[in-house]
Design a protein around this motif. Structure first.
Motif, PDB file in Angstrom:
ATOM      1  N   TYR A   1     -22.079  17.041   2.729  1.00 54.58           N
ATOM      2  CA  TYR A   1     -21.186  17.060   3.890  1.00 54.58           C
ATOM      3  C   TYR A   1     -21.650  16.060   4.952  1.00 54.58           C
ATOM      4  CZ  TYR A   1     -18.619  21.387   2.619  1.00 54.58           C
ATOM      5  OH  TYR A   1     -17.825  22.325   2.033  1.00 54.58           O
ATOM      6  N   LEU A   2     -22.924  16.129   5.315  1.00 51.58           N
ATOM      7  CA  LEU A   2     -23.434  15.253   6.370  1.00 51.58           C
ATOM      8  C   LEU A   2     -23.533  13.805   5.910  1.00 51.58           C
ATOM      9  CD1 LEU A   2     -23.947  18.049   7.601  1.00 51.58           C
ATOM     10  CD2 LEU A   2     -26.031  17.114   8.574  1.00 51.58           C
ATOM     11  N   GLY A   3     -23.869  13.594   4.647  1.00 55.82           N
ATOM     12  CA  GLY A   3     -23.965  12.240   4.121  1.00 55.82           C
ATOM     13  C   GLY A   3     -22.636  11.508   4.167  1.00 55.82           C
ATOM     14  N   PHE A   4     -21.553  12.185   3.774  1.00 53.49           N
ATOM     15  CA  PHE A   4     -20.237  11.538   3.806  1.00 53.49           C
ATOM     16  C   PHE A   4     -19.803  11.284   5.245  1.00 53.49           C
ATOM     17  CE2 PHE A   4     -15.500  11.648   3.317  1.00 53.49           C
ATOM     18  CZ  PHE A   4     -15.391  10.449   2.651  1.00 53.49           C
ATOM     19  N   ARG A   5     -20.016  12.259   6.116  1.00 59.59           N
ATOM     20  CA  ARG A   5     -19.693  12.068   7.540  1.00 59.59           C
ATOM     21  C   ARG A   5     -20.434  10.859   8.103  1.00 59.59           C
ATOM     22  NH1 ARG A   5     -22.663  15.856  11.616  1.00 59.59           N
ATOM     23  NH2 ARG A   5     -24.293  14.423  10.937  1.00 59.59           N
ATOM     24  N   ASP A   6     -21.731  10.807   7.855  1.00 62.24           N
ATOM     25  CA  ASP A   6     -22.544   9.720   8.410  1.00 62.24           C
ATOM     26  C   ASP A   6     -22.157   8.367   7.818  1.00 62.24           C
ATOM     27  OD1 ASP A   6     -23.771  11.692   9.896  1.00 62.24           O
ATOM     28  OD2 ASP A   6     -25.604  11.716   8.695  1.00 62.24           O
ATOM     29  N   HIS A   7     -21.794   8.344   6.537  1.00 57.48           N
ATOM     30  CA  HIS A   7     -21.342   7.097   5.914  1.00 57.48           C
ATOM     31  C   HIS A   7     -20.084   6.578   6.611  1.00 57.48           C
ATOM     32  CE1 HIS A   7     -20.370   4.087   2.927  1.00 57.48           C
ATOM     33  NE2 HIS A   7     -19.149   4.602   2.905  1.00 57.48           N
ATOM     34  N   LEU A   8     -19.108   7.470   6.821  1.00 59.79           N
ATOM     35  CA  LEU A   8     -17.859   7.028   7.459  1.00 59.79           C
ATOM     36  C   LEU A   8     -18.079   6.615   8.904  1.00 59.79           C
ATOM     37  CD1 LEU A   8     -15.250   9.544   6.037  1.00 59.79           C
ATOM     38  CD2 LEU A   8     -15.636   7.172   5.351  1.00 59.79           C
ATOM     39  N   ARG A   9     -18.987   7.263   9.596  1.00 60.79           N
ATOM     40  CA  ARG A   9     -19.290   6.860  10.979  1.00 60.79           C
ATOM     41  C   ARG A   9     -19.880   5.457  11.019  1.00 60.79           C
ATOM     42  NH1 ARG A   9     -22.147  12.265  13.629  1.00 60.79           N
ATOM     43  NH2 ARG A   9     -20.208  13.406  14.093  1.00 60.79           N
ATOM     44  N   ALA A  10     -20.636   5.084   9.989  1.00 63.91           N
ATOM     45  CA  ALA A  10     -21.359   3.808   9.984  1.00 63.91           C
ATOM     46  C   ALA A  10     -20.592   2.662   9.317  1.00 63.91           C
ATOM     47  CB  ALA A  10     -22.706   3.990   9.276  1.00 63.91           C
ATOM     48  N   ASP A  11     -19.591   2.969   8.500  1.00 60.31           N
ATOM     49  CA  ASP A  11     -18.928   1.939   7.701  1.00 60.31           C
ATOM     50  C   ASP A  11     -17.441   1.838   8.073  1.00 60.31           C
ATOM     51  OD1 ASP A  11     -17.551   0.528   5.599  1.00 60.31           O
ATOM     52  OD2 ASP A  11     -19.241   0.943   4.266  1.00 60.31           O
ATOM     53  N   PRO A  12     -17.082   0.875   8.937  1.00 62.76           N
ATOM     54  CA  PRO A  12     -15.686   0.780   9.386  1.00 62.76           C
ATOM     55  C   PRO A  12     -14.700   0.436   8.272  1.00 62.76           C
ATOM     56  CG  PRO A  12     -16.993  -1.037  10.272  1.00 62.76           C
ATOM     57  CD  PRO A  12     -17.945  -0.110   9.573  1.00 62.76           C
ATOM     58  N   VAL A  13     -15.133  -0.291   7.267  1.00 61.15           N
ATOM     59  CA  VAL A  13     -14.230  -0.649   6.166  1.00 61.15           C
ATOM     60  C   VAL A  13     -13.870   0.605   5.370  1.00 61.15           C
ATOM     61  CG1 VAL A  13     -14.023  -1.976   4.019  1.00 61.15           C
ATOM     62  CG2 VAL A  13     -15.054  -3.028   6.052  1.00 61.15           C
ATOM     63  N   ASP A  14     -14.877   1.392   4.993  1.00 60.70           N
ATOM     64  CA  ASP A  14     -14.591   2.630   4.268  1.00 60.70           C
ATOM     65  C   ASP A  14     -13.852   3.636   5.139  1.00 60.70           C
ATOM     66  OD1 ASP A  14     -15.484   1.920   1.780  1.00 60.70           O
ATOM     67  OD2 ASP A  14     -17.289   3.168   1.818  1.00 60.70           O
ATOM     68  N   ARG A  15     -14.162   3.671   6.423  1.00 59.02           N
ATOM     69  CA  ARG A  15     -13.459   4.584   7.334  1.00 59.02           C
ATOM     70  C   ARG A  15     -11.963   4.266   7.334  1.00 59.02           C
ATOM     71  NH1 ARG A  15     -16.629   4.232  11.514  1.00 59.02           N
ATOM     72  NH2 ARG A  15     -15.614   2.399  12.386  1.00 59.02           N
ATOM     73  N   GLU A  16     -11.605   2.986   7.457  1.00 56.45           N
ATOM     74  CA  GLU A  16     -10.199   2.592   7.452  1.00 56.45           C
ATOM     75  C   GLU A  16      -9.555   2.869   6.094  1.00 56.45           C
ATOM     76  OE1 GLU A  16      -6.526   1.659   8.371  1.00 56.45           O
ATOM     77  OE2 GLU A  16      -8.111   1.852   9.856  1.00 56.45           O
ATOM     78  N   ALA A  17     -10.270   2.578   5.013  1.00 57.44           N
ATOM     79  CA  ALA A  17      -9.730   2.820   3.669  1.00 57.44           C
ATOM     80  C   ALA A  17      -9.492   4.315   3.439  1.00 57.44           C
ATOM     81  CB  ALA A  17     -10.683   2.264   2.615  1.00 57.44           C
ATOM     82  N   TYR A  18     -10.411   5.136   3.916  1.00 55.29           N
ATOM     83  CA  TYR A  18     -10.266   6.581   3.761  1.00 55.29           C
ATOM     84  C   TYR A  18      -9.087   7.092   4.596  1.00 55.29           C
ATOM     85  CZ  TYR A  18     -11.638  11.489   3.258  1.00 55.29           C
ATOM     86  OH  TYR A  18     -11.661  12.833   2.983  1.00 55.29           O
ATOM     87  N   GLY A  19      -8.930   6.570   5.793  1.00 57.98           N
ATOM     88  CA  GLY A  19      -7.786   6.952   6.620  1.00 57.98           C
ATOM     89  C   GLY A  19      -6.466   6.605   5.946  1.00 57.98           C
ATOM     90  N   ALA A  20      -6.395   5.415   5.361  1.00 61.25           N
ATOM     91  CA  ALA A  20      -5.173   4.988   4.665  1.00 61.25           C
ATOM     92  C   ALA A  20      -4.904   5.883   3.455  1.00 61.25           C
ATOM     93  CB  ALA A  20      -5.292   3.524   4.242  1.00 61.25           C
ATOM     94  N   LEU A  21      -5.970   6.215   2.707  1.00 64.33           N
ATOM     95  CA  LEU A  21      -5.819   7.113   1.562  1.00 64.33           C
ATOM     96  C   LEU A  21      -5.300   8.479   2.011  1.00 64.33           C
ATOM     97  CD1 LEU A  21      -6.263   7.896  -1.423  1.00 64.33           C
ATOM     98  CD2 LEU A  21      -8.630   8.477  -0.785  1.00 64.33           C
ATOM     99  N   LYS A  22      -5.867   9.021   3.075  1.00 62.04           N
ATOM    100  CA  LYS A  22      -5.437  10.329   3.573  1.00 62.04           C
ATOM    101  C   LYS A  22      -3.965  10.317   3.981  1.00 62.04           C
ATOM    102  CE  LYS A  22      -8.346  12.135   6.556  1.00 62.04           C
ATOM    103  NZ  LYS A  22      -8.733  13.506   6.230  1.00 62.04           N
ATOM    104  N   ARG A  23      -3.505   9.252   4.623  1.00 57.78           N
ATOM    105  CA  ARG A  23      -2.086   9.151   5.008  1.00 57.78           C
ATOM    106  C   ARG A  23      -1.194   9.136   3.768  1.00 57.78           C
ATOM    107  NH1 ARG A  23      -4.450   5.497   8.579  1.00 57.78           N
ATOM    108  NH2 ARG A  23      -3.752   3.711   7.348  1.00 57.78           N
ATOM    109  N   ARG A  24      -1.574   8.325   2.769  1.00 53.51           N
ATOM    110  CA  ARG A  24      -0.770   8.268   1.532  1.00 53.51           C
ATOM    111  C   ARG A  24      -0.714   9.621   0.847  1.00 53.51           C
ATOM    112  NH1 ARG A  24      -3.762   3.692   0.723  1.00 53.51           N
ATOM    113  NH2 ARG A  24      -4.950   4.656  -0.977  1.00 53.51           N
ATOM    114  N   LEU A  25      -1.871  10.284   0.752  1.00 50.07           N
ATOM    115  CA  LEU A  25      -1.919  11.574   0.057  1.00 50.07           C
ATOM    116  C   LEU A  25      -1.183  12.667   0.822  1.00 50.07           C
ATOM    117  CD1 LEU A  25      -5.563  11.522  -1.338  1.00 50.07           C
ATOM    118  CD2 LEU A  25      -3.414  11.032  -2.546  1.00 50.07           C
ATOM    119  N   ALA A  26      -1.243  12.637   2.145  1.00 49.01           N
ATOM    120  CA  ALA A  26      -0.499  13.618   2.941  1.00 49.01           C
ATOM    121  C   ALA A  26       1.006  13.425   2.730  1.00 49.01           C
ATOM    122  CB  ALA A  26      -0.863  13.501   4.419  1.00 49.01           C
TER     123      ALA A  26
END
Length: 186
Positions: free
Chosen positions: A139-164
């Motif tokens: 849980y904390l590892g994924f949170r910390d990764h997204l806080r530190a990596d803007p490219v993955d953060r944006e990609a994950y946000g886009a994925l979440k929008r598509r899946l929703a």
């Protein structure tokens, strides 16, 4: 003046934050600074009454990542001493208004509680698991990764929008379809 009753402080911390999603619905909201403020209030209400088994209370999930769209539900991990019985926190959390949602499964490594101010409108998911366990670290590892990596953060946000959009009423399908992104980044 802040209320002295922890259950009232918990409710107050969540009021007017934009948090809340009807159970069974999948929707993603724009990132909000109110989520971090809500967590601070919830943390204060929990920490002020936490039993000795509780070693840590952490904001996890997408609402814990600044700038990331999220289902408008706070996810909170409560780390307990190794060997703590899974039901040890039931009285404490139910006394604060939490609803037991289920035990650890092959899908989820934790005992889960939910918090609602209105029936069927979830504001908080509380995940109770052993402090520093594999699930805790994930849980904390994924949170910390997204806080530190803007490219993955944006990609994950886009994925979440598509899946929703693809699974607006299918929470389990939404969760399942995010796994291929999450698992290698924990």
């Amino acid at each position: 003046m802040p209320h002295s009753d922890p259950a009232r402080r918990l409710a107050d911390a969540l009021t007017g934050t934009g948090l809340g999603l009807r159970r069974g619905v999948v929707a993603v909201a724009p990132a909000s600074d109110a989520w971090a403020r809500a967590f601070r209030g919830v943390h204060e209400a929990l920490a002020s009454t936490a039993p000795t088994e509780v070693l840590s209370i952490e904001h996890i999930g997408s609402t814990s990542v600044p700038g990331l769209e999220a289902k408008p539900i706070l996810d909170i991990a409560i780390g307990v001493r190794p060997g703590t019985p899974s039901d040890a926190l039931d009285g404490w959390l139910s006394g604060l208004g939490m609803l037991l949602r289920g035990d650890a499964t092959d899908v989820r490594p934790d005992r889960m509680y939910g918090y609602e101010l209105e029936p069927m409108i979830r504001l908080v998911n509380v995940h109770v698991l052993e402090y520093q366990s594999r699930g805790w670290q994930d849980y904390l590892g994924f949170r910390d990764h997204l806080r530190a990596d803007p490219v993955d953060r944006e990609a994950y946000g886009a994925l979440k929008r598509r899946l929703a959009d693809r699974h607006p009423g299918e929470r389990l399908a939404y969760i399942r379809d995010k796994e291929s992104f999450i698992l290698p980044r924990r």
